[in-house]
Scaffold this active site. Structure first.
Site, PDB file in Angstrom:
ATOM      1  CD  GLU A  28      21.694   1.502   0.834  1.00  0.00           C
ATOM      2  OE1 GLU A  28      20.308   1.484   0.677  1.00  0.00           O
ATOM      3  OE2 GLU A  28      22.278   0.842   0.120  1.00  0.00           O
ATOM      4  CB  ALA A  40      14.241   2.479  -1.343  1.00  0.00           C
ATOM      5  N   GLY A  90      17.549   1.857   2.393  1.00  0.00           N
ATOM      6  CA  GLY A  90      17.919   3.228   1.816  1.00  0.00           C
ATOM      7  C   GLY A  90      18.061   4.323   3.089  1.00  0.00           C
ATOM      8  CD  GLU A 125      18.786  -2.599   1.164  1.00  0.00           C
ATOM      9  OE1 GLU A 125      19.201  -3.324   2.438  1.00  0.00           O
ATOM     10  OE2 GLU A 125      18.865  -1.383   1.196  1.00  0.00           O
TER      11      GLU A 125
HETATM   12  N1  CAA Z   1       8.399   0.904   1.627  1.00  0.00           N
HETATM   13  C1  CAA Z   1       6.937   1.277   1.657  1.00  0.00           C
HETATM   14  N2  CAA Z   1       6.243   1.289   2.684  1.00  0.00           N
HETATM   15  C2  CAA Z   1       6.636   1.059   3.781  1.00  0.00           C
HETATM   16  C3  CAA Z   1       8.193   0.836   3.887  1.00  0.00           C
HETATM   17  C4  CAA Z   1       8.933   0.868   2.818  1.00  0.00           C
HETATM   18  N3  CAA Z   1      10.240   0.605   2.798  1.00  0.00           N
HETATM   19  N4  CAA Z   1       8.375   0.489   5.309  1.00  0.00           N
HETATM   20  C5  CAA Z   1       7.045   0.429   5.930  1.00  0.00           C
HETATM   21  N5  CAA Z   1       6.250   0.610   5.017  1.00  0.00           N
HETATM   22  C6  CAA Z   1       4.733   1.086   5.202  1.00  0.00           C
HETATM   23  C7  CAA Z   1       4.019  -0.295   5.302  1.00  0.00           C
HETATM   24  O1  CAA Z   1       3.643  -0.905   4.063  1.00  0.00           O
HETATM   25  C8  CAA Z   1       2.904   0.039   6.180  1.00  0.00           C
HETATM   26  O2  CAA Z   1       2.140   0.734   5.474  1.00  0.00           O
HETATM   27  P1  CAA Z   1       0.545   0.418   5.274  1.00  0.00           P
HETATM   28  O3  CAA Z   1       0.094   0.899   7.027  1.00  0.00           O
HETATM   29  O4  CAA Z   1      -0.229   1.203   4.375  1.00  0.00           O
HETATM   30  O5  CAA Z   1       0.177  -1.146   5.381  1.00  0.00           O
HETATM   31  C9  CAA Z   1       3.415   1.397   7.155  1.00  0.00           C
HETATM   32  O6  CAA Z   1       4.524   1.778   6.450  1.00  0.00           O
HETATM   33  C10 CAA Z   1       3.831   0.922   8.276  1.00  0.00           C
HETATM   34  O7  CAA Z   1       4.682  -0.231   8.421  1.00  0.00           O
HETATM   35  P2  CAA Z   1       4.407  -1.832   9.012  1.00  0.00           P
HETATM   36  O8  CAA Z   1       2.825  -1.885   9.174  1.00  0.00           O
HETATM   37  O9  CAA Z   1       5.185  -2.859   8.322  1.00  0.00           O
HETATM   38  O10 CAA Z   1       4.889  -1.502  10.460  1.00  0.00           O
HETATM   39  P3  CAA Z   1       5.631  -2.511  11.589  1.00  0.00           P
HETATM   40  O11 CAA Z   1       5.753  -1.800  12.622  1.00  0.00           O
HETATM   41  O12 CAA Z   1       4.690  -3.807  11.163  1.00  0.00           O
HETATM   42  O13 CAA Z   1       7.126  -3.027  10.875  1.00  0.00           O
HETATM   43  C11 CAA Z   1       8.969  -2.563   9.662  1.00  0.00           C
HETATM   44  C12 CAA Z   1       8.117  -2.012  10.691  1.00  0.00           C
HETATM   45  C13 CAA Z   1       9.717  -3.935  10.379  1.00  0.00           C
HETATM   46  C14 CAA Z   1      10.073  -1.205   9.474  1.00  0.00           C
HETATM   47  C15 CAA Z   1       8.591  -3.056   8.410  1.00  0.00           C
HETATM   48  O14 CAA Z   1       7.575  -1.943   8.094  1.00  0.00           O
HETATM   49  C16 CAA Z   1       9.463  -3.347   7.391  1.00  0.00           C
HETATM   50  O15 CAA Z   1      10.065  -4.361   7.189  1.00  0.00           O
HETATM   51  N6  CAA Z   1       9.417  -2.352   6.281  1.00  0.00           N
HETATM   52  C17 CAA Z   1      10.388  -2.664   4.964  1.00  0.00           C
HETATM   53  C18 CAA Z   1      11.776  -2.462   5.557  1.00  0.00           C
HETATM   54  C19 CAA Z   1      12.815  -2.696   4.342  1.00  0.00           C
HETATM   55  O16 CAA Z   1      12.625  -3.937   3.758  1.00  0.00           O
HETATM   56  N7  CAA Z   1      13.410  -1.992   3.797  1.00  0.00           N
HETATM   57  C20 CAA Z   1      14.321  -2.081   2.674  1.00  0.00           C
HETATM   58  C21 CAA Z   1      13.630  -1.364   1.639  1.00  0.00           C
HETATM   59  S1  CAA Z   1      14.461  -1.617   0.071  1.00  0.00           S
HETATM   60  C22 CAA Z   1      15.694  -0.645   0.045  1.00  0.00           C
HETATM   61  O17 CAA Z   1      15.868   0.285   0.926  1.00  0.00           O
HETATM   62  C23 CAA Z   1      16.674  -0.605  -1.503  1.00  0.00           C
HETATM   63  C24 CAA Z   1      17.972   0.395  -1.450  1.00  0.00           C
HETATM   64  O18 CAA Z   1      18.699  -0.012  -1.068  1.00  0.00           O
HETATM   65  C25 CAA Z   1      17.879   1.640  -1.852  1.00  0.00           C
END
Ligand code: CAA
Length: 259
Positions: free
Chosen positions: A113, A65, A110, A133
């Site tokens: 999911e 998400a 998400g 999460e």
């Molecule tokens: N939401 C918003 N933006 C996201 C994102 C997310 N879930 N995942 C990645 N992005 C964005 C980053 O902010 C980044 O944007 P910028 O270039 O503007 O900085 C871009 O995508 C590329 O990401 P990274 O630079 O972080 O890429 P990376 O290769 O270094 O890392 C990753 C990849 C490990 C997937 C890392 O992006 C990450 O940890 N993302 C978040 C994963 C996460 O925590 N997901 C769970 C979300 S909460 C949820 O899903 C709730 C639910 O149950 C409904």
């Protein structure tokens, strides 16, 4: 509706729905959920569509998400939201035709999911799947705590939910989270291949078989068996049942009409 965050392509009875926010690794915001919901209800109602594939392409499925959208939300905001993820996921899960998730790269939070509301998951070798999460101070809130234990058992599900760790495709296969692992560059082709096998089957039988499994899992065994029996009986009212059995006896392939 013109979609901005997803791409929908329909070819030979197979709809491919591709998530399309590559700049944020296909993070799922409300617009994505609303577009997914809109597309899912259209595809569900379109008789020319027999199977649906959901994918993000070869690089990333979805990194979860959209954290930017959630970061400053209050409990009230979250509570009064009309919960677009729930609506989209519900529509996909209850789609009366097979749904295949073709997963490459990250399928996190998400994103993971979303794969759980598909009927079948195919992973590319580069897939990394997880529910991170907990590392954000929340819990999987789009069905992860409910659907994952039902799929892989509570012990393994809790390990993933409590740790937030990502697992690779081979481990996902080992624990039954995905059905199959394929070379990354063959992901789209393998998903199509599987979809074509389903297209060749009778649409009404597929619809009732899916319903029997999904609804039956919500019931106790006796009620589930009763429900299965009703679905089974109903199929004897279809032309496809007559054709399927006649074709077997005549030693030729069946030509199903979906009625
Ligand atoms: N939401 C918003 N933006 C996201 C994102 C997310 N879930 N995942 C990645 N992005 C964005 C980053 O902010 C980044 O944007 P910028 O270039 O503007 O900085 C871009 O995508 C590329 O990401 P990274 O630079 O972080 O890429 P990376 O290769 O270094 O890392 C990753 C990849 C490990 C997937 C890392 O992006 C990450 O940890 N993302 C978040 C994963 C996460 O925590 N997901 C769970 C979300 S909460 C949820 O899903 C709730 C639910 O149950 C409904």
């Amino acid at each position: 509706m013109v979609y901005e965050t997803i791409i929908v392509k329909i070819e030979e009875g197979i709809a491919t729905l591709t998530l399309n926010r590559p700049e944020v690794l296909n993070a799922l915001n409300d617009q994505v959920f609303n577009e997914l919901a809109e597309a899912a209800s259209k595809l569900a109602a379109d008789p020319s569509v027999r199977v649906v594939i959901i994918t993000g392409g070869e690089k990333v499925f979805a990194a979860g998400a959209d954290i930017a959208q959630m970061a400053n939300a209050s409990a009230v905001d979250v509570t009064i939201s009309d919960n677009p993820s729930h609506r989209a996921f519900q529509l996909i899960e209850t789609m009366p035709k097979p749904v295949i998730a073709a997963i490459a790269g990250y399928a996190l939070g998400g994103g993971c999911e979303l794969t759980l509301v598909a009927d079948i998951r195919i992973a590319a070798e580069n897939a990394l799947i997880g529910l991170p999460e907990i590392k954000l101070g929340i819990l999987p809130g789009a069905g992860g705590t409910q659907r994952l234990p039902r799929l892989i058992g509570q012990g393994r599900a809790k390990e993933l939910i409590f740790s937030g760790d990502f697992i690779k495709a081979d481990e996902a296969l080992r624990i039954g989270l995905v059905n199959k692992v394929v070379p990354t560059e063959q992901l789209a082709e393998e998903a199509q291949k599987m979809a074509k096998r389903f297209v060749a089957r009778g649409a009404v039988a597929l619809r009732l078989a899916k319903s029997a499994v999904n609804e039956g899992l919500r019931m106790d065994l006796e009620a589930g068996l009763q429900y299965e029996h009703q679905c089974f009986n109903l199929l004897f009212a279809t032309e496809d049942q007559k054709e399927g059995m006649r074709a077997f006896l005549e030693k030729r392939p069946a030509k199903f009409q979906g009625r």
